[in-house]
Scaffold this motif. Structure first.
Motif, short mmCIF file in Angstrom:
data_model
loop_
_atom_site.label_atom_id
_atom_site.label_comp_id
_atom_site.label_asym_id
_atom_site.label_seq_id
_atom_site.Cartn_x
_atom_site.Cartn_y
_atom_site.Cartn_z
N PRO A 108 0.71 -1.20 -0.06
CA PRO A 108 0.04 0.10 -0.07
C PRO A 108 0.75 1.29 0.10
O PRO A 108 0.30 2.39 -0.67
CB PRO A 108 -0.82 -0.15 1.22
N GLY A 109 2.05 1.22 0.52
CA GLY A 109 2.80 2.33 0.79
C GLY A 109 2.62 3.33 2.04
O GLY A 109 1.78 2.92 2.91
N PRO A 110 3.48 4.21 2.13
CA PRO A 110 3.64 4.80 3.35
C PRO A 110 2.32 5.70 3.57
O PRO A 110 1.67 6.07 2.61
CB PRO A 110 4.83 5.88 3.52
N VAL A 111 2.11 6.07 4.72
CA VAL A 111 0.84 7.15 4.91
C VAL A 111 1.58 8.68 5.07
O VAL A 111 2.60 8.92 5.63
CB VAL A 111 0.32 6.94 6.44
N ILE A 112 0.77 9.53 4.34
CA ILE A 112 1.50 10.67 3.95
C ILE A 112 1.06 11.78 4.99
O ILE A 112 -0.24 11.84 5.05
CB ILE A 112 1.45 11.12 2.55
N SER A 113 1.75 12.58 5.73
CA SER A 113 1.32 13.37 6.75
C SER A 113 1.02 14.84 6.11
O SER A 113 1.17 14.86 5.04
CB SER A 113 2.28 13.69 7.64
N GLN A 114 -0.02 15.43 6.81
CA GLN A 114 -0.43 16.93 6.23
C GLN A 114 0.71 17.50 5.81
O GLN A 114 0.99 18.35 4.90
CB GLN A 114 -1.34 17.58 7.19
N GLU A 115 1.89 17.52 6.64
CA GLU A 115 3.14 18.50 6.54
C GLU A 115 3.96 18.03 5.20
O GLU A 115 4.30 18.86 4.49
CB GLU A 115 4.15 18.24 7.69
N GLN A 116 3.85 16.82 4.97
CA GLN A 116 4.50 16.29 3.92
C GLN A 116 4.04 16.50 2.64
O GLN A 116 4.36 17.05 1.58
CB GLN A 116 4.80 14.66 3.97
N GLN A 117 2.54 16.47 2.71
CA GLN A 117 1.83 16.95 1.48
C GLN A 117 1.68 18.59 1.08
O GLN A 117 2.09 18.84 0.14
CB GLN A 117 0.27 16.77 1.92
N ASN A 118 2.01 19.11 2.18
CA ASN A 118 2.23 20.69 1.88
C ASN A 118 3.49 20.92 1.40
O ASN A 118 3.65 21.86 0.62
CB ASN A 118 2.09 21.32 3.22
N ARG A 119 4.46 20.17 1.71
CA ARG A 119 5.86 20.35 1.46
C ARG A 119 5.83 19.83 -0.33
O ARG A 119 6.72 20.42 -0.95
CB ARG A 119 7.23 19.51 2.06
N LEU A 120 5.29 18.88 -0.69
CA LEU A 120 5.40 18.50 -1.92
C LEU A 120 4.52 19.33 -2.54
O LEU A 120 5.25 19.88 -3.93
CB LEU A 120 4.68 17.20 -2.18
N LEU A 121 3.45 20.17 -2.15
CA LEU A 121 2.81 21.23 -3.14
C LEU A 121 3.80 22.46 -3.34
O LEU A 121 3.99 22.86 -4.09
CB LEU A 121 1.69 21.54 -2.29
N ASP A 122 4.59 22.73 -1.92
CA ASP A 122 5.44 23.76 -2.28
C ASP A 122 6.48 23.60 -3.23
O ASP A 122 7.03 24.46 -4.17
CB ASP A 122 6.28 24.22 -0.64
#
Length: 315
Positions: A108-122
C-alpha cells in the motif's frame, strides 16, 4: 521541452519470471529485474529514453526511496522528492512463462502526513515557477493520508496553467476533481466499471462512460482496451484506435507507455489523431519488453505506422 511526472506512490518494481507459477507451492524465479517504479516513474523513463528532459516529483522514504532517486538520476531523470518516514513500497509482478500471464502483489505504501503533503505542493510551485513545462502527468495509486482538500488544491494548481495535464489513476476520488478540467483522463475498462458501478462490455457503453467523464469536466477521456486499442472520447468527436497484433511478452507497464506517448504527442504539439497514434504505438511496443518503463525502440516506428484511427460521429 520538459515533462513533469507526478508520482505520489512510487515503488521499487520487482518483476520475477518463473517457468510455471503455481499457487500453494514454492515458486522459484529464474530472472528478477528491479526498477525505480510506480506508474509515474515508468512514464518518466520512457519519455527520457525518447530524448525528453524529464522531472519526477515523488514522495520517497528510507533505503528504497534513496535507491529510486539514485536510479532515476542515473537514467538522466531529475528527481524532486519529499522525504517521508516510512520506506517506499515494493511491488512484485510474477510473470508465468507458460502463457505470459502476470500476478501482481502491491504494497500500500506509506501514510503521508499533512506536513509532507504541503511540502510537496511547495516543491511543485517552485518547479512551476522555475521551469516551463510542456506537459504534466499524474499517474498511479494515491497513498494513504492524502486529504480531499489537498487533492483539490493540487488539481486546481495543475489545471490553472496552460499546460496539457494527463491523469492516470484508479482512485475514484479523481471523479470529484474533474471540474478543474484536466486535459486527459485515461482509465482502462476495469477502472471505468469500478467508477460507474456497472459492467461495461459494449463499445457504446464505453463511449457513454467517457462522455460522462467529459461532462464532469475532463477535456478528453482516453480509454485503454489492451489488444483492442483505444477509444478517445471528446465532446467534439470520438476516435477509435486499433493496434497491430503482436506476441506480447509482458503487459506490465503498457498503460504507462501509452501515457508517455500521449505526453510526447502533446509536447510536440501534434494533432489529436497523431497523438493517439503515437500513444497506441508506445503502448504496444511496451508489451514486447520484459522490463517496466521500457519500450522496444527497434519495433516502435513500424508499430506506430500500423496503428489505424477511425473518427466516429458523436452519439
Amino acid at each position: 521541452m520538459p515533462l513533469l511526472t507526478i508520482n505520489l506512490n512510487p515503488a521499487v518494481d520487482t518483476v520475477c519470471r518463473v517457468k510455471s507459477f503455481n499457487t500453494h507451492h514454492v515458486n522459484r524465479a529464474y530472472e528478477v529485474v528491479k526498477t525505480a517504479g510506480g506508474k509515474g516513474n515508468n512514464v518518466a523513463r520512457i519519455a527520457r529514453s525518447a530524448g525528453e528532459e524529464v522531472y519526477s516529483l515523488c514522495f520517497l522514504g528510507g533505503a528504497s526511496g534513496a535507491w529510486i532517486a539514485k536510479q532515476l538520476t542515473e537514467s538522466g531523470i531529475y528527481p524532486v522528492s519529499v522525504e517521508v518516514g516510512e520506506d517506499t513500497r515494493t511491488c512484485i509482478a510474477v510473470v508465468d512463462e507458460r502463457d505470459n500471464s502476470v500476478t501482481e502483489l502491491l504494497e500500500p505504501g506509506p501514510v503521508i502526513s499533512q506536513e509532507q503533503q504541503n511540502r510537496l505542493l511547495d516543491k511543485l510551485l517552485d518547479l512551476l515557477r522555475s521551469k516551463t513545462f510542456d506537459c504534466i502527468t499524474l499517474s498511479g495509486s494515491l497513498p494513504k493520508g492524502l486529504t480531499n482538500e489537498w487533492l483539490d488544491q493540487l488539481f486546481a494548481e495543475l489545471c490553472s496553467h496552460d499546460i496539457p495535464f494527463i491523469v492516470d489513476t484508479s482512485d475514484s476520488r479523481v471523479l470529484d476533481l474533474l471540474h478543474h478540467k484536466p486535459t486527459v483522463i485515461k482509465p482502462n475498462v476495469q477502472e471505468l466499471e469500478s467508477w460507474m458501478g456497472t459492467a461495461i462490455r459494449e463499445e457504446n457503453d464505453m463511449i457513454q462512460a467517457g462522455y460522462d467523464l467529459c461532462r464532469k469536466g475532463a477535456k478528453a477521456a482516453v480509454v485503454s482496451r489492451g489488444e483492442k486499442g483505444l477509444l478517445a472520447i471528446r465532446k467534439e468527436c470520438i476516435y477509435k484506435v486499433s493496434v497491430p497484433k503482436v506476441n506480447p511478452v509482458s503487459t506490465v507497464g503498457a498503460g504507462d507507455a501509452l501515457v508517455a506517448g500521449l505526453a510526447l504527442g502533446f509536447i510536440n504539439q501534434l494533432p489529436w489523431p497523431e497523438i493517439l497514434r503515437k500513444s497506441a504505438g508506445f503502448g504496444t511496443a511496451a508489451t514486447l519488453s520484459y522490463t517496466t518503463g521500457r519500450i522496444d525502440s527497434g519495433s516502435l516506428p513500424s508499430l506506430v505506422n500500423q496503428v489505424t484511427i477511425k473518427k466516429i460521429q458523436p452519439v
